[in-house]
Write an enzyme that holds these catalytic residues in place. Structure first.
Site, short mmCIF file in Angstrom:
data_model
loop_
_atom_site.label_atom_id
_atom_site.label_comp_id
_atom_site.label_asym_id
_atom_site.label_seq_id
_atom_site.Cartn_x
_atom_site.Cartn_y
_atom_site.Cartn_z
N TYR A 47 -47.88 -2.05 -32.12
CA TYR A 47 -48.77 -0.96 -31.70
C TYR A 47 -49.32 -0.28 -32.95
O TYR A 47 -48.63 -0.18 -33.97
CB TYR A 47 -48.03 0.04 -30.80
CG TYR A 47 -47.77 -0.51 -29.42
CD1 TYR A 47 -46.74 -1.43 -29.19
CD2 TYR A 47 -48.58 -0.16 -28.34
CE1 TYR A 47 -46.53 -1.96 -27.93
CE2 TYR A 47 -48.37 -0.68 -27.08
CZ TYR A 47 -47.33 -1.58 -26.88
OH TYR A 47 -47.12 -2.10 -25.62
N GLU A 48 -50.57 0.17 -32.85
CA GLU A 48 -51.29 0.59 -34.06
C GLU A 48 -50.66 1.77 -34.78
O GLU A 48 -50.93 1.98 -35.95
CB GLU A 48 -52.74 0.90 -33.72
CG GLU A 48 -52.88 2.11 -32.82
CD GLU A 48 -54.31 2.29 -32.30
OE1 GLU A 48 -54.92 1.29 -31.96
OE2 GLU A 48 -54.77 3.43 -32.27
N SER A 49 -49.82 2.53 -34.11
CA SER A 49 -49.20 3.65 -34.81
C SER A 49 -48.12 3.18 -35.78
O SER A 49 -47.53 3.99 -36.48
CB SER A 49 -48.61 4.63 -33.79
OG SER A 49 -47.66 3.97 -32.99
N GLU B 101 -60.03 3.63 -37.92
CA GLU B 101 -58.69 4.10 -38.29
C GLU B 101 -58.34 3.69 -39.72
O GLU B 101 -57.84 4.48 -40.51
CB GLU B 101 -57.65 3.57 -37.30
CG GLU B 101 -57.77 4.30 -35.98
CD GLU B 101 -56.81 3.82 -34.93
OE1 GLU B 101 -55.82 3.14 -35.25
OE2 GLU B 101 -57.05 4.13 -33.75
#
Lengths: 245, 287
Positions: A47-49, B101
């Site tokens: 997951y991108e976090s 991002e």
């Protein structure tokens, strides 16, 4: 079973055991969690976090949901994931959503209408542009409509195949899953229809797309969701507060 | 030297026109109590810098105190698009700069490294390069390939909310770190709220979860439930019910004014009472 559930099940089938998949929010999240509970128990969900090899007991509600942290292999700083894993080509599959797509797999998640005077302001790239560029290949899930499948999309947020051919590094858009069909890309980097979703027709796809999407012959129909797939999907939804999204 | 400060004393240091980067991610660990204090301060013309923004960006836009947003994403995840962000973008009231991002992180990283830019391939082949005039394409001096130059981002202030901190400014983050540490390092001044202030020895026992180091922090304040209505893993989840009420309130001027009066122009304890009180929050949102 609604369209979204069928899309999640068909997308889950595209994931193979052992693959490293960077999972976006929404239907991609449902699909990856489903694959991991079906045919791909060793799927590495990222997951991108910064979550590496998530094993959530519940369906995560959002990026940053505590259920992702528990029992994951590692929680990396997000910058490290993006600069030192994603950009090295370590991610096999980037799993994206979008508001619009064109024949080359360019994606729009920024604005509908002109950029200066949009009719709808969407949430923005997030990590999609980065993932589209650096994952080995991408799967995109979106509902099929004429507005969404546009000959010219309103804003290119995430890059597809470049003009004149496929990405030379083998990356870029690989599969597109909609409520009408399953799509791939030919050697020129143009979208082709690979299969129809159950109980849908190629004519519907032509009606609902802003350009003529050719099909790969013979045009097959995706097998119906199996009782096992439906059961596991329901058990995932049962972990949500209230029982459904 | 203790860096304990009240939220009021923190926002008093933030002038009109300041650039403020905010940690957390959409519905996760946003420093909402500090953001509400900033909203009450009457500061205007703020530039917000976020990777993944959510209710904090939306609230400040809704109060009319934002002139520019540098962002990769602003949304409410499962609850959909951010209402004020969306309306402001459609009516051109605020300048929005499209980043991604990775590029937001690269911009902060460049500032930390004291280089003017960092190169990447992200952004090539997209309209982001056309509309974000801060980006340039450059030719690699070694191999002549084209790359995107991401300029350094130098925020004046960073606002963070973490699980625990000590009075020296060390911060423990137990869930995802998001980009909080980059924000703290890149900003000239970092203010941090926390669920609980621990003494230094207690805090040091958290080992690798001590993510924000005191050399980067200028102020610390204890605000339990300080991320509400966003979540603070592993203690509480996002309050989707409150966020639905927030979204409903943005649809109509009278309801929005009532929301502001109740929820923004309220000290934190009053705010907690008005969202049902601590015990009620524990029963609904505790993990």
């Amino acid at each position: 079973m609604n369209n979204r559930d069928v899309m999640a099940i068909i997308s889950a089938r595209l994931l193979e055991d052992q693959q490293r998949v960077l999972v976006g929010v929404g239907t991609p999240n449902v699909a990856a969690n489903l694959a991991k509970r079906l045919h791909a128990p060793n799927l590495v969900m990222i997951y991108e976090s910064g979550i590496i090899d998530a094993r959530p007991k519940k369906l995560p509600l959002s990026i940053g949901d505590g259920t992702l942290v528990e029992e994951s292999l590692a929680v990396l700083p997000m910058g490290e994931l993006f600069s030192q894993y994603l950009q090295t080509g370590w991610i096999d599959i980037g799993f994206l959503g979008a508001a619009q797509i064109d024949s080359r797999g360019n994606l729009n998640s920024t604005t509908i209408g002109s950029y200066e005077h949009p009719t709808i302001r969407l949430a923005g790239s997030g990590g999609a542009a980065d993932i589209a560029h650096h994952a080995r290949r991408t799967i995109t899930i979106l509902p099929h409509s004429r507005e969404r499948f546009a000959a010219k999309i309103d804003f290119v947020t995430s890059p597809g195949h470049p003009p004149g051919g496929c990405r030379t590094d083998g990356g870029g858009p690989w599969r597109v899953v909609t409520d009408l069909g399953l799509f791939g890309f030919d050697s020129e980097g143009e979208m082709i229809c690979l299969s129809l979703m159950p109980s849908h027709t190629y004519e519907e796809i032509l009606d609902m797309s802003g350009w003529h999407i050719p099909f790969q012959s013979p045009l097959s129909v995706v097998p119906d969701p199996s009782p096992e797939e439906i059961r596991v999907l329901q058990s995932l939804y049962d972990t949500l507060p209230g029982g459904a999204l | 030297m203790s860096k304990l400060l009240s939220a009021q004393a923190m926002v008093d240091q933030i002038p009109d026109g300041a650039s403020v980067t905010i940690g957390g991610s959409s519905l996760s660990r946003k420093p909402m109590a500090l953001v509400r204090a900033l909203a009450r301060s009457g500061r205007k013309n703020l530039t917000l810098i976020v990777n993944v923004g959510g209710p904090e960006v939306d609230l400040l836009i809704g109060l009319g105190v934002v002139s520019k947003v540098i962002y990769a994403f602003v949304g409410f995840e499962v609850l959909g698009l951010a209402p004020h962000f969306r309306a402001a973008r459609q009516t051109q009231q605020v300048e929005f700069e499209e980043w991604t991002e990775y590029t937001v992180m690269a911009g902060l990283d460049a500032a930390i490294k004291r280089v003017p830019f960092l190169p990447t391939r992200a952004g090539l082949g997209t309209d982001v390069l056309h509309v974000n005039r801060s980006f340039r394409t450059i030719e690699d001096p070694f191999s002549s390939q084209t790359l995107v130059a991401v300029p350094a981002i130098h925020p004046d202030f960073a606002l963070l909310h973490v699980n625990y901190a000590d009075d020296r400014g060390n911060g423990v983050i137990l869930g995802d770190g998001h980009i909080d540490v980059l924000c703290a390092k890149a900003a000239r001044t970092t203010f941090m709220s926390c669920e609980r202030v621990l003494n230094g020895e207690e805090l040091q026992k958290f080992g690798r979860d001590v993510q924000v180091l005191r050399i980067h922090t200028q102020g610390v304040t204890e605000i339990a439930w300080g991320a509400h209505p966003t979540g603070c893993a592993p203690e509480y989840r996002a309050d989707l019910k409150h966020l639905e009420e927030y979204i409903a309130a943005t649809g109509d001027a009278a309801r929005w004014n009532a929301y502001k009066d109740n929820m923004v122009w309220a000290e934190h304890n009053q705010y907690l009472d008005r969202v049902g009180g601590r015990e009620h929050l524990v029963s609904r949102l505790h993990v």
